[in-house]
Write an enzyme that holds these catalytic residues in place. Structure first.
Site, mmCIF file in Angstrom:
data_model
loop_
_atom_site.group_PDB
_atom_site.id
_atom_site.type_symbol
_atom_site.label_atom_id
_atom_site.label_comp_id
_atom_site.label_asym_id
_atom_site.label_seq_id
_atom_site.Cartn_x
_atom_site.Cartn_y
_atom_site.Cartn_z
ATOM 1 N N ASP A 33 14.274 5.942 7.450
ATOM 2 C CA ASP A 33 14.823 6.115 8.417
ATOM 3 C C ASP A 33 15.846 4.999 8.661
ATOM 4 O OD1 ASP A 33 13.358 3.964 10.136
ATOM 5 O OD2 ASP A 33 12.541 5.335 11.668
ATOM 6 N N CYS A 61 10.107 2.243 7.632
ATOM 7 C CA CYS A 61 10.920 2.604 8.948
ATOM 8 C C CYS A 61 10.872 0.693 9.533
ATOM 9 C CB CYS A 61 10.330 4.294 9.365
ATOM 10 S SG CYS A 61 8.584 2.996 9.988
ATOM 11 N N THR A 87 8.657 0.029 11.977
ATOM 12 C CA THR A 87 6.733 -0.659 11.537
ATOM 13 C C THR A 87 5.874 -0.585 10.803
ATOM 14 O OG1 THR A 87 6.347 0.971 13.092
ATOM 15 C CG2 THR A 87 6.875 -0.600 14.439
ATOM 16 N N HIS A 123 -7.886 -1.078 -5.404
ATOM 17 C CA HIS A 123 -8.484 0.085 -5.356
ATOM 18 C C HIS A 123 -8.468 1.298 -4.523
ATOM 19 C CE1 HIS A 123 -11.228 -3.632 -3.838
ATOM 20 N NE2 HIS A 123 -11.341 -4.140 -5.580
ATOM 21 N N HIS A 141 -13.848 2.852 -7.396
ATOM 22 C CA HIS A 141 -12.924 3.498 -6.399
ATOM 23 C C HIS A 141 -12.315 4.737 -6.992
ATOM 24 C CE1 HIS A 141 -13.032 -1.095 -5.332
ATOM 25 N NE2 HIS A 141 -12.716 -1.783 -6.788
#
Ligand code: RB5
Length: 149
Positions: free
Chosen positions: A8, A65, A67, A98, A133
């Site tokens: 964004d 973005c 955060t 993992h 995993h």
């Protein structure tokens, strides 16, 4: 390897900073926008990239973005997408080893360009470990099937 890139307005600067590195790493980069500094809504770009990865049009995705939280929420709604929000290279490495993460999410307003580049390098250079995993990823797939009904 084909890589979808999306951001964004808050992630645009970092997207422009990591694109040359992706090309140096020999990746085929497809830019899904935004390419404007004007305020926009991250779900639009997050969904485009995540769906492209989910369909198999792109092998991996990178979303950015402010955060990284909004993009993570959106990307992980799309079946088959395992999006990992990383602010340092240890998590980036583990998300490949993992979790076989197929989308890397970066927080454009939190980390600097050098850190982002370190994260990207380790993320593309690390392979999934498989074994126990894989069993855990199979369980995630089962959850997706149950939700789909
Ligand atoms: C945009 O202001 C900001 O909310 C967005 O980039 C992101 O951080 C959302 O999670």
């Amino acid at each position: 390897m084909k890589v979808a890139l999306g951001c964004d307005h808050a992630g645009l600067e970092m997207k422009n900073e990591v694109t040359p590195l992706l090309e140096e790493l020999g990746l085929e980069v497809h830019d899904y926008g935004t390419n404007s500094e004007e305020s926009c809504d991250y779900p639009e770009f997050g969904e485009k990239v995540a769906r492209a990865v989910s369909r198999g049009d792109e092998e991996r995705g990178i979303l950015i973005c402010g955060t990284g939280i909004g993009m993570s929420i959106v990307a992980n709604k799309i079946p088959g997408v395992r999006a990992a929000l990383c602010s340092e290279d240890y998590s980036a490495k583990m998300s490949r080893l993992h979790n076989d993460a197929n989308v890397l999410v970066l927080p454009g307003r939190i980390i600097d360009a050098a850190t982002a580049r370190d994260i990207v390098k380790v993320w593309f250079r690390t392979d999934f470990e498989g074994g126990r995993h894989q069993r855990r990823l199979d369980k995630i797939k089962e959850i997706e099937s149950r939700i789909a009904g």
